[in-house]
Design a protein around this motif. Structure first.
Motif, short mmCIF file in Angstrom:
data_model
loop_
_atom_site.label_atom_id
_atom_site.label_comp_id
_atom_site.label_asym_id
_atom_site.label_seq_id
_atom_site.Cartn_x
_atom_site.Cartn_y
_atom_site.Cartn_z
N ARG A 1 0.83 -1.20 0.00
CA ARG A 1 0.00 0.00 0.00
C ARG A 1 0.87 1.26 0.00
O ARG A 1 0.49 2.28 -0.61
CB ARG A 1 -0.93 0.01 1.21
CG ARG A 1 -2.07 -0.98 1.10
CD ARG A 1 -3.05 -0.83 2.23
NE ARG A 1 -2.51 -1.30 3.51
CZ ARG A 1 -3.07 -1.04 4.69
NH1 ARG A 1 -4.15 -0.28 4.77
NH2 ARG A 1 -2.54 -1.53 5.80
N VAL A 2 2.01 1.20 0.66
CA VAL A 2 2.89 2.36 0.72
C VAL A 2 3.73 2.48 -0.55
O VAL A 2 3.83 3.56 -1.14
CB VAL A 2 3.81 2.28 1.96
CG1 VAL A 2 4.85 3.41 1.93
CG2 VAL A 2 2.98 2.37 3.24
N PHE A 3 4.32 1.38 -1.01
CA PHE A 3 5.31 1.44 -2.08
C PHE A 3 4.80 0.95 -3.43
O PHE A 3 5.49 1.14 -4.44
CB PHE A 3 6.54 0.62 -1.70
CG PHE A 3 7.25 1.12 -0.48
CD1 PHE A 3 8.04 2.26 -0.54
CD2 PHE A 3 7.12 0.48 0.74
CE1 PHE A 3 8.70 2.74 0.58
CE2 PHE A 3 7.77 0.94 1.87
CZ PHE A 3 8.56 2.08 1.79
N GLY A 4 3.64 0.33 -3.47
CA GLY A 4 3.14 -0.21 -4.73
C GLY A 4 1.89 0.46 -5.24
O GLY A 4 1.85 0.95 -6.36
N GLY A 5 0.87 0.49 -4.42
CA GLY A 5 -0.39 1.09 -4.83
C GLY A 5 -1.55 0.15 -4.62
O GLY A 5 -1.49 -0.78 -3.82
N ILE A 6 -2.61 0.39 -5.35
CA ILE A 6 -3.85 -0.37 -5.23
C ILE A 6 -4.34 -0.69 -6.63
O ILE A 6 -4.47 0.21 -7.47
CB ILE A 6 -4.90 0.45 -4.46
CG1 ILE A 6 -4.38 0.79 -3.05
CG2 ILE A 6 -6.22 -0.32 -4.37
CD1 ILE A 6 -5.20 1.84 -2.33
N PRO A 7 -4.60 -1.97 -6.92
CA PRO A 7 -5.01 -2.35 -8.28
C PRO A 7 -6.21 -1.54 -8.76
O PRO A 7 -7.19 -1.35 -8.03
CB PRO A 7 -5.36 -3.84 -8.12
CG PRO A 7 -4.51 -4.31 -6.99
CD PRO A 7 -4.48 -3.14 -6.02
N GLY A 8 -6.11 -1.07 -10.00
CA GLY A 8 -7.20 -0.33 -10.60
C GLY A 8 -7.28 1.13 -10.17
O GLY A 8 -8.10 1.88 -10.69
N VAL A 9 -6.42 1.53 -9.23
CA VAL A 9 -6.44 2.91 -8.74
C VAL A 9 -5.13 3.60 -9.08
O VAL A 9 -5.10 4.64 -9.74
CB VAL A 9 -6.69 2.96 -7.22
CG1 VAL A 9 -6.68 4.42 -6.74
CG2 VAL A 9 -8.02 2.30 -6.88
N TYR B 1 -10.26 -3.36 -0.71
CA TYR B 1 -9.27 -2.74 -1.59
C TYR B 1 -9.36 -3.28 -3.01
O TYR B 1 -9.09 -2.57 -3.97
CB TYR B 1 -7.85 -2.97 -1.06
CG TYR B 1 -7.42 -2.00 0.01
CD1 TYR B 1 -6.45 -1.04 -0.24
CD2 TYR B 1 -7.99 -2.04 1.28
CE1 TYR B 1 -6.05 -0.15 0.75
CE2 TYR B 1 -7.61 -1.15 2.27
CZ TYR B 1 -6.65 -0.20 2.00
OH TYR B 1 -6.26 0.68 2.98
N LEU B 2 -9.71 -4.55 -3.13
CA LEU B 2 -9.75 -5.18 -4.45
C LEU B 2 -11.12 -5.07 -5.12
O LEU B 2 -11.29 -5.56 -6.24
CB LEU B 2 -9.37 -6.66 -4.30
CG LEU B 2 -7.94 -6.93 -3.83
CD1 LEU B 2 -7.71 -8.44 -3.63
CD2 LEU B 2 -6.93 -6.36 -4.81
N GLY B 3 -12.06 -4.44 -4.47
CA GLY B 3 -13.39 -4.28 -5.05
C GLY B 3 -14.20 -5.55 -5.13
O GLY B 3 -15.14 -5.64 -5.93
N ARG B 4 -13.89 -6.52 -4.30
CA ARG B 4 -14.63 -7.78 -4.26
C ARG B 4 -15.66 -7.69 -3.13
O ARG B 4 -15.51 -8.24 -2.05
CB ARG B 4 -13.67 -8.95 -4.09
CG ARG B 4 -12.79 -9.18 -5.31
CD ARG B 4 -11.68 -10.16 -5.09
NE ARG B 4 -12.12 -11.45 -4.60
CZ ARG B 4 -11.31 -12.50 -4.40
NH1 ARG B 4 -10.02 -12.39 -4.69
NH2 ARG B 4 -11.78 -13.63 -3.93
#
Length: 478
Positions: free
Chosen positions: A159-167, A241-244
């Motif tokens: 979450r800090v160094f990579g991000g969030i899928p689709g965002v 976070y993954l929208g599931r």
């Protein structure tokens, strides 16, 4: 057995990786202290005592000041609308102003501690199955805790160094899921963002098969260690976070329906006491392991360092309903300053526990999931208002899906203020570029606006880029 090592921070750590002065068993090797460009891997967990000490060390890594001892929460606080850097610690000022350097010490400390945590988990997973004299049920619990904590560490790192899928973001973290053979140094590239989140999910699902239910553990430890409910709760967060969203509802339901957990009737008591019914998983601090939260927020007049303060706009939001107990957890530095600091962590001696997972999150996760799906808006409002009325705030009845979602997002900010949620909740809901706008600061610059979405992810520390030729830096910091 195929094992994967990695270079990390040019720092040498073996037995000291536990963060405790402990014996890992009669076969633990005598260690020198010369710096090397690798994580050493000749720790030997020889017996049940050593294995138990290693599991204790796993939680000690989480408690460290570079992690949940203060740093992870502050990363979220000062990067969001909740807090600002008002002191001289430039490393937090960089986060506050979205001008992060690759040499930021606090960013580097968190990165290192996150991977040290993963290394301890990998050591347990590698060695505990082969130790004789430990009952299978105890081994399963140890392994389940290692899978859970590894998932948590990767979730926090990505979450800090990579991000969030689709965002935001496409690159995740280097996948280090085993220890290396002595002398072997690999330089793994960053996995994709999707593969990193898949690994987190796999670890949590595996932990769920191994961990005990909380009600089978001694009451003194049931809320301070990983359990099946903790795995379910973290899965609920992950799937949000993954929208599931249906999965969010499924796992939130499982925790909410577990009679071991219940909303504490007193919001303030969650933090004044330890291990209340509210707690799913909290870190237990004391005179040996101390939290740094109070010190960094409390002003010098109250015995703290006072480098951080609340944003006045957030204090006003929290106090908008005079009956809301959450708005009462602030104090003013002086009667004339207009400057507030949070009192959620206020115990003398810096022994405040930290809650990683609380039951109220399950209600708000479920509320958001229902609102996102859009077929049970009444249920979404009911879940949100359960949390509001517990805090003595008035129930709300916004009309329409978007208005309900906005109300839930506001509720998340209030409910989990200074608990490491704020920044990531705003990012994952796609509001970073509209929320982080003209935020006033006491220090120069006097206001801050985030203009580049790529800057919501932090830079990979320079020491890691230098040590591992296969590591790709995040786009905004190239």
């Amino acid at each position: 057995m195929k094992r994967t090592a990695f270079k990390l921070n040019n720092h040498f750590f073996k037995a000291s990786f536990l963060g405790l002065t402990i014996l890992l068993g009669s076969c633990t090797k005598v260690l020198d202290q010369e710096p090397k460009n690798e994580v050493e891997t000749d720790i030997v967990l020889a017996d049940a005592k050593g294995a138990a000490a290693a599991v204790t060390g796993l939680y000690n890594q989480l408690q460290d000041g570079s992690y949940y001892g203060r740093n992870f929460q502050i990363i979220s606080d000062v990067s969001s609308e909740q807090a600002q850097s008002i002191g001289t610690w430039d490393f937090y000022r960089e986060m506050d102003t979205y001008q992060l350097s690759t040499g930021n010490t606090e960013v580097g400390n968190f990165y290192s501690r996150g991977f040290k945590t993963i290394y301890v988990a990998n050591t347990i997973l590698d060695q505990v199955p082969g130790i004789s004299g430990i009952a299978d049920a105890s081994k399963n619990t140890m392994l389940g805790q290692a899978y859970f904590v590894r998932a948590l560490a990767y979730f926090d790192l990505v979450r800090v160094f990579g991000g969030i899928p689709g965002v935001v973001g496409t690159l995740g973290m280097p996948m280090v899921t085993a220890v290396s053979e002595p002398g072997v140094i690999d330089s793994p590239p960053r996995a994709s963002l999707t593969d990193t989140y898949n690994q987190i999910e796999a670890d949590l699902l595996q932990s769920l098969t191994l961990l005990p239910e909380a009600n089978t553990l001694p009451a003194v430890s049931a809320r301070f260690t990983a359990t099946k409910a903790g795995a379910r709760a973290l899965l609920s967060r992950l799937y949000l976070y993954l929208g599931r969203y249906q999965d969010v509802i499924t796992y939130s339901d499982l925790v909410i329906n577990d009679p071991f957990y219940a909303l504490n009737p007193s919001y303030a008591d969650i933090f004044a006491s330890k291990g209340t019914s509210e707690s799913i998983f909290e870190l237990n601090y004391g005179s040996v392991d101390r939290s740094g939260m109070r010190n960094w927020y409390y002003p010098t007049s109250a015995g703290g360092r006072g480098d951080l303060a609340s944003h006045s706009s957030f204090v006003q939001q929290a106090k908008a309903d005079a009956n809301d107990d959450r708005g009462k957890m602030f104090a003013m530095t002086t009667p004339t300053s207009g400057l507030y600091y949070p009192t959620k962590y206020g115990k003398a001696g810096d022994i405040d526990n930290f809650h990683i997972l609380r039951i109220s999150e399950m209600f708000l996760n479920r509320a958001e999931a229902k609102a996102r799906i859009g077929v049970d808006l009444e249920g979404a409002l009911a879940d949100m208002n359960i949390v509001r009325t517990r805090a003595k705030a008035a129930a709300l009845n916004p009309l329409g899906q978007q208005a309900i979602l906005t109300a839930i997002w506001d509720e998340q900010q209030l409910e989990f203020a200074y608990e490491g949620h704020s920044y990531f909740d705003i990012i994952r809901s796609g509001r970073a570029l509209t929320s982080f706008v003209n935020m006033p600061r006491l220090n120069s610059p006097n206001s801050i606006t985030l203009t580049e979405i790529d800057r919501v992810v932090f830079p990979i520390p320079l020491f890691e880029v230098n040590a591992n030729p296969n590591i790709e830096q995040n786009e905004a910091y190239k």
